[in-house]
Design a protein around this motif. Structure first.
Motif, short mmCIF file in Angstrom:
data_model
loop_
_atom_site.label_atom_id
_atom_site.label_comp_id
_atom_site.label_asym_id
_atom_site.label_seq_id
_atom_site.Cartn_x
_atom_site.Cartn_y
_atom_site.Cartn_z
N THR A 189 52.01 41.20 38.97
CA THR A 189 51.85 39.79 39.30
C THR A 189 51.25 39.06 38.11
OG1 THR A 189 49.61 39.98 40.21
CG2 THR A 189 51.45 40.36 41.72
N GLU A 190 51.56 37.78 38.03
CA GLU A 190 51.02 36.94 36.97
C GLU A 190 50.57 35.62 37.58
OE1 GLU A 190 52.52 34.71 32.86
OE2 GLU A 190 53.73 36.31 33.77
N ARG A 244 36.81 38.31 45.12
CA ARG A 244 37.06 36.87 45.19
C ARG A 244 38.48 36.52 44.74
NH1 ARG A 244 31.18 34.73 42.85
NH2 ARG A 244 29.92 35.90 44.36
N GLY A 245 39.43 37.35 45.18
CA GLY A 245 40.83 37.00 44.99
C GLY A 245 41.47 37.37 43.68
N ARG A 246 40.76 38.13 42.84
CA ARG A 246 41.36 38.50 41.56
C ARG A 246 40.82 39.86 41.10
NH1 ARG A 246 39.66 34.33 37.05
NH2 ARG A 246 40.51 32.88 38.60
N PRO A 247 41.57 40.56 40.24
CA PRO A 247 41.10 41.85 39.75
C PRO A 247 39.93 41.69 38.79
CG PRO A 247 43.17 41.25 38.67
CD PRO A 247 42.93 40.22 39.74
N ILE A 248 38.92 42.55 38.96
CA ILE A 248 37.76 42.51 38.07
C ILE A 248 37.64 43.79 37.26
CG2 ILE A 248 36.44 40.88 39.48
CD1 ILE A 248 34.83 43.36 40.50
N ALA A 249 38.34 44.84 37.66
CA ALA A 249 38.27 46.11 36.94
C ALA A 249 39.47 46.96 37.34
CB ALA A 249 36.98 46.85 37.26
N GLY A 262 40.57 39.52 49.26
CA GLY A 262 41.93 39.04 49.08
C GLY A 262 43.00 40.11 49.03
N LYS A 263 42.68 41.34 49.36
CA LYS A 263 43.62 42.45 49.21
C LYS A 263 44.83 42.30 50.13
CE LYS A 263 40.49 45.48 50.32
NZ LYS A 263 39.41 44.54 50.62
N VAL A 269 43.64 34.32 47.17
CA VAL A 269 44.09 35.00 45.94
C VAL A 269 44.00 33.97 44.84
CG1 VAL A 269 45.97 36.22 44.78
CG2 VAL A 269 45.61 36.54 47.23
N ASP A 270 43.28 34.31 43.77
CA ASP A 270 42.89 33.30 42.79
C ASP A 270 43.42 33.64 41.39
OD1 ASP A 270 41.69 31.17 41.55
OD2 ASP A 270 39.65 31.95 41.69
N GLY A 271 44.69 33.35 41.16
CA GLY A 271 45.26 33.57 39.83
C GLY A 271 45.29 35.02 39.43
N ALA A 272 45.68 35.90 40.35
CA ALA A 272 45.63 37.34 40.11
C ALA A 272 46.78 37.81 39.21
CB ALA A 272 45.67 38.09 41.44
N SER A 273 46.43 38.43 38.11
CA SER A 273 47.41 39.04 37.21
C SER A 273 47.08 40.53 37.11
CB SER A 273 47.35 38.40 35.82
OG SER A 273 47.70 37.03 35.88
N VAL A 274 47.99 41.35 37.59
CA VAL A 274 47.71 42.79 37.66
C VAL A 274 49.02 43.56 37.64
CG1 VAL A 274 47.67 42.77 40.19
CG2 VAL A 274 46.43 44.55 38.96
#
Length: 258
Positions: free
Chosen positions: A21-22, A233-238, A56-57, A34-39
């Protein structure tokens, strides 16, 4: 035959990204789920998607699989843009999924439920051997694969919750997806069935299927996964191998507030 490990690495030995996703975003009112998740998730591997409650999962899963339309961003699979496609188009692209709460037909038998994955949910159509003998044989083989073949004539509402999870997984497999997304497969399931589900994931992955698993059972995540993505909080952190992610300060802060 190419092994899952070979499929999952490119020519330089780096992991191949299958689903990605971008800038994916989805809001409900004033809540940015989901807050601008790029993964990116590794092809041919068992990927885990973890995070605190409300991170947000499940909304991310729903955006990816067409259950809800994202507000912004792109979803790609095997290099193809599948953003905003309806669920049946996502399934045809090679992605299957389960749900946090099992989606089954409670008054239909176990066998009828499996056949409903490829046929309309009408008993007359589902159990017409002259027309669908191949589907029936495949359904029975999948029930045997997950260990509930002896229950094929039992109504789904009479199964234990763990057995319903196995039924749902068999239904996902009926469509023969390349990538399987599981939303809390161990939730509400006894330890013996958790071990069975884990064994099924490992054996299916060894045959070449990719998994993306949302799960709160950290023992299962750490023992089962090759690659872990952590949401907050809706985005990947690690992200990274389980052994690295579980000691990441950002992950500890998200879960424990330290």
């Amino acid at each position: 035959m190419t092994t899952a490990a070979e499929q999952a690495t490119g020519p330089t030995g780096e992991a191949t990204i299958g689903l990605a996703t971008e800038g994916l975003a989805k809001s409900f009112g004033g809540v940015r789920a989901v807050d601008g998740a790029s993964v990116g998730f590794h092809h041919g591997k068992v990927n885990a998607l973890i995070g605190p409650n409300g991170s947000g999962k499940t909304t991310f899963f729903n955006c990816v699989t067409g259950m809800i339309r994202p507000d912004a961003g792109r979803v790609t699979y095997a290099g193809r843009d599948i953003s905003g496609k309806p669920p049946h188009r996502i399934a045809r692209a090679g992605i299957g999924r389960s749900f946090q709460l099992c989606r089954i037909f409670p008054r239909m038998t176990v066998l009828e439920n499996i056949l409903a994955a490829v046929r309309p949910p009408s008993p007359m159509l589902l159990l017409a051997p002259s027309r669908h003998h191949g589907d029936i044989e495949r359904a029975r083989s999948l029930l045997a694969r997950v260990g509930i073949e002896h229950l094929e004539d039992v109504e789904a509402r009479d199964l234990s919750y763990g057995q319903q999870k196995l039924l749902e997984l068999a239904g996902v497999l009926m469509a023969d997806p390349e990538t399987i997304m599981l939303d809390e497969p161990a939730g509400g399931v006894n330890p013996a069935l958790i071990d069975r589900i884990a064994g099924l994931v490992r054996s299916l992955n060894a045959e070449g299927r990719t998994f993306i698993v949302v799960e709160h059972n950290m023992d299962l995540v750490m023992s089962l996964s090759d690659h872990v993505v952590v949401f907050d909080r809706g985005r990947p952190i690690a992200e990274g191998p389980p052994s690295v992610v579980q000691h990441d300060p950002r992950v500890l802060e998200a879960y424990l507030g330290v």
